[in-house]
Motif scaffolding. Structure first.
Motif, short mmCIF file in Angstrom:
data_model
loop_
_atom_site.label_atom_id
_atom_site.label_comp_id
_atom_site.label_asym_id
_atom_site.label_seq_id
_atom_site.Cartn_x
_atom_site.Cartn_y
_atom_site.Cartn_z
N LEU A 138 0.49 -0.92 -0.03
CA LEU A 138 -0.28 -0.16 -0.66
C LEU A 138 0.58 1.45 0.04
CD1 LEU A 138 -2.54 -1.03 2.60
CD2 LEU A 138 -3.11 -0.38 0.34
N ALA A 139 1.98 1.67 1.14
CA ALA A 139 2.88 2.56 1.09
C ALA A 139 3.63 2.70 -0.37
CB ALA A 139 3.51 2.16 2.03
N ALA A 140 3.92 1.84 -1.03
CA ALA A 140 4.51 2.05 -2.22
C ALA A 140 3.38 2.48 -2.88
CB ALA A 140 4.83 0.53 -2.43
N HIS A 141 2.41 1.61 -3.11
CA HIS A 141 1.17 2.17 -4.47
C HIS A 141 0.39 3.38 -3.97
CE1 HIS A 141 2.13 -1.64 -5.85
NE2 HIS A 141 1.91 -0.73 -7.19
N GLY A 142 1.44 4.64 -2.70
CA GLY A 142 0.90 5.87 -2.28
C GLY A 142 -0.39 5.73 -1.41
N TYR A 143 -0.72 4.35 -0.92
CA TYR A 143 -2.06 3.94 -0.30
C TYR A 143 -2.14 4.74 1.28
CZ TYR A 143 -4.66 2.75 -4.64
OH TYR A 143 -5.41 1.90 -5.62
N THR A 144 -2.85 5.06 1.75
CA THR A 144 -2.69 4.96 3.35
C THR A 144 -4.09 4.31 3.25
OG1 THR A 144 -2.34 7.52 3.07
CG2 THR A 144 -3.35 6.91 4.83
N VAL A 145 -4.85 3.81 4.50
CA VAL A 145 -5.30 2.63 4.75
C VAL A 145 -6.13 3.44 5.71
CG1 VAL A 145 -6.34 1.03 7.24
CG2 VAL A 145 -4.29 0.39 4.94
N ALA A 146 -7.37 3.33 4.95
CA ALA A 146 -8.35 4.65 6.13
C ALA A 146 -9.39 2.78 7.26
CB ALA A 146 -9.75 4.77 5.05
N PRO A 147 -8.91 3.47 8.21
CA PRO A 147 -9.83 3.09 9.50
C PRO A 147 -11.02 2.91 10.23
CG PRO A 147 -7.74 4.22 10.45
CD PRO A 147 -8.00 4.60 9.31
N VAL A 148 -11.82 1.78 11.11
CA VAL A 148 -12.89 1.77 10.87
C VAL A 148 -12.37 2.03 12.52
CG1 VAL A 148 -15.22 1.00 10.91
CG2 VAL A 148 -14.14 1.30 8.67
N THR A 149 -13.65 2.93 13.39
CA THR A 149 -14.33 2.68 14.82
C THR A 149 -14.98 2.73 15.37
OG1 THR A 149 -13.89 5.15 15.16
CG2 THR A 149 -12.04 4.08 15.48
N VAL A 150 -16.48 2.41 13.87
CA VAL A 150 -17.90 2.10 14.43
C VAL A 150 -18.14 1.42 13.48
CG1 VAL A 150 -20.01 3.04 14.97
CG2 VAL A 150 -17.70 4.22 15.35
N ASN A 151 -18.04 -0.58 14.08
CA ASN A 151 -17.87 -1.25 12.85
C ASN A 151 -19.42 -1.69 13.13
OD1 ASN A 151 -18.24 -2.85 10.83
ND2 ASN A 151 -17.33 -5.11 11.70
N ASN A 152 -20.63 -2.28 12.44
CA ASN A 152 -21.54 -1.87 12.40
C ASN A 152 -22.52 -2.93 11.99
OD1 ASN A 152 -23.04 -0.53 10.19
ND2 ASN A 152 -21.17 0.83 11.15
N SER A 153 -23.55 -3.15 11.45
CA SER A 153 -24.47 -4.23 11.16
C SER A 153 -25.63 -3.20 10.55
CB SER A 153 -25.09 -5.22 11.29
OG SER A 153 -24.35 -6.04 11.84
N GLU A 154 -25.17 -2.10 10.14
CA GLU A 154 -25.99 -1.04 8.89
C GLU A 154 -26.23 -2.10 6.57
OE1 GLU A 154 -24.06 -0.29 6.16
OE2 GLU A 154 -24.61 1.27 5.15
N TRP A 155 -25.49 -2.57 7.16
CA TRP A 155 -25.41 -3.71 5.91
C TRP A 155 -26.73 -4.04 6.32
CZ3 TRP A 155 -24.31 -8.40 5.76
CH2 TRP A 155 -24.14 -9.58 6.78
N VAL A 156 -26.98 -5.06 7.19
CA VAL A 156 -28.53 -6.48 7.29
C VAL A 156 -29.48 -5.29 7.24
CG1 VAL A 156 -29.19 -7.52 9.19
CG2 VAL A 156 -26.39 -7.34 8.60
N PHE A 157 -29.05 -4.11 7.76
CA PHE A 157 -30.38 -3.34 7.47
C PHE A 157 -30.73 -2.95 6.36
CE2 PHE A 157 -32.08 -2.38 11.44
CZ PHE A 157 -30.75 -2.64 12.66
#
Ligand SMILES: [Zn+2]
Length: 316
Positions: free
Chosen positions: A161-180
């Motif tokens: 990722l670093a070699a291709h210029g990417y920064t990881v986007a973390p998540v702190t509020v994971n959830n089951s919104e997708w089930v809804f």
């Protein structure tokens, strides 16, 4: 009477401050662009969903980032210009796009070289779109929040990722919104507007419980509030209900900030520890690594899970 009024005046700001820490801030992110759960995948419906979602984000001045799966830009193997236009709309409305891989594989399952190839395949259109609007492609979000099963894979992928210029986007509020969202789009596809309404109404208190859980976990771990990052999806549920979600968050004292601003907090200097539990948020991983046992996630109401059907068990 005057004394009582004076007391009220003195006390109210304190009471309000106790309920609403001024430091509550959150960065909103959307995965699986150009679309996740929708009642129909025809382009007119996808355009309508995208327009309504972007309008919500603009009204509430949410500096969102959207993460793209470019496989969804193709129909019958041909790049679909209307779907590319959906992505262009996000950028032209002032939002940033990131890479969420081409076909949404899991880094816990796919071999590293195949996964990396899928990441590169997933940037072709998005990078060009971002550059044509004077922006650069710089964010990466792991599908399913799967970060890789061994320290070696994680370290190697981080280097990639670093070699291709990417920064990881973390998540702190994971959830089951997708089930809804799966439940909501299925109810709509079947023309059951009453069920869709009830699913939409249950979505907001569920998300409030998820935020309350994450706020408490941050407090237990850091002794303070941290800027949160929440993952949602580009779906009909949010096209119709993001306004209500934003209102709930504002009611809890939240301001919307960019992903850059959230990640400036020192909490994000911590690496997400390896817990062996798949799909956990960064906050859960940090907490477990520090010896805390995060509380269970709030339950999705049974009628919502029923509407979602077998998809509810597969994860996004
Ligand atoms: Zn995803």
């Amino acid at each position: 009477m005057i004394r009582r009024l004076l007391l009220l005046c003195l006390c109210l700001p304190w009471a309000a401050a106790a309920q609403m820490p001024a430091s509550r801030v959150v960065s909103i992110t959307f995965d699986d662009l150009p679309y996740a759960s929708v009642p129909s995948e025809n382009n007119a419906q996808l355009r309508s969903m995208t327009t309504r979602l972007l309008q919500h984000l603009q009204v509430d001045q949410v500096p969102a980032v959207g993460f793209v799966n470019e496989s969804k830009l193709y129909r019958d193997g041909i790049l679909d210009a209307e779907r590319v236009d959906l992505l262009r709309s996000w950028i032209q409305a002032g939002f940033e796009l990131g890479n969420h891989t081409y076909s949404h594989p899991s880094l816990n399952r796919a071999p590293l070289d195949a996964f990396e190839a899928d990441v590169l395949r997933g940037e072709a259109v998005t990078r060009a779109l971002m550059q044509s609007e004077g922006r650069s492609l710089r964010w990466f979000r792991h599908p399913y929040l799967h970060l890789g099963k061994t320290p070696d894979v994680r370290a190697a992928f981080q280097d990639f990722l670093a070699a291709h210029g990417y920064t990881v986007a973390p998540v702190t509020v994971n959830n089951s919104e997708w089930v809804f969202a799966v439940a909501y789009s299925r109810a709509q596809a079947q023309g059951d507007q009453d069920a869709a309404r009830r699913i939409g109404e249950a979505y907001i208190p569920y998300m409030e419980a998820e935020f309350a859980r994450s706020e408490q976990l941050a407090l237990d771990l850091f002794g303070r509030a941290i800027p949160h990052v929440v993952v949602l999806h580009a779906n009909s549920l949010n096209a119709d209900h993001f306004g209500a979600l934003a209102a709930m968050l504002k009611q809890r004292g939240y301001r919307f900030i960019s992903l850059d601003a959230a990640l400036r907090d020192s909490a994000y200097a911590m690496q997400p520890g390896f817990s062996g539990i798949e799909g956990e948020s960064w906050l859960d991983r940090w907490a477990r690594h520090a010896g805390l046992r995060p509380m269970q996630q709030p339950a999705v109401p049974g009628f919502v899970t029923q509407w979602a059907g077998p998809a509810a068990y597969h994860g996004y």
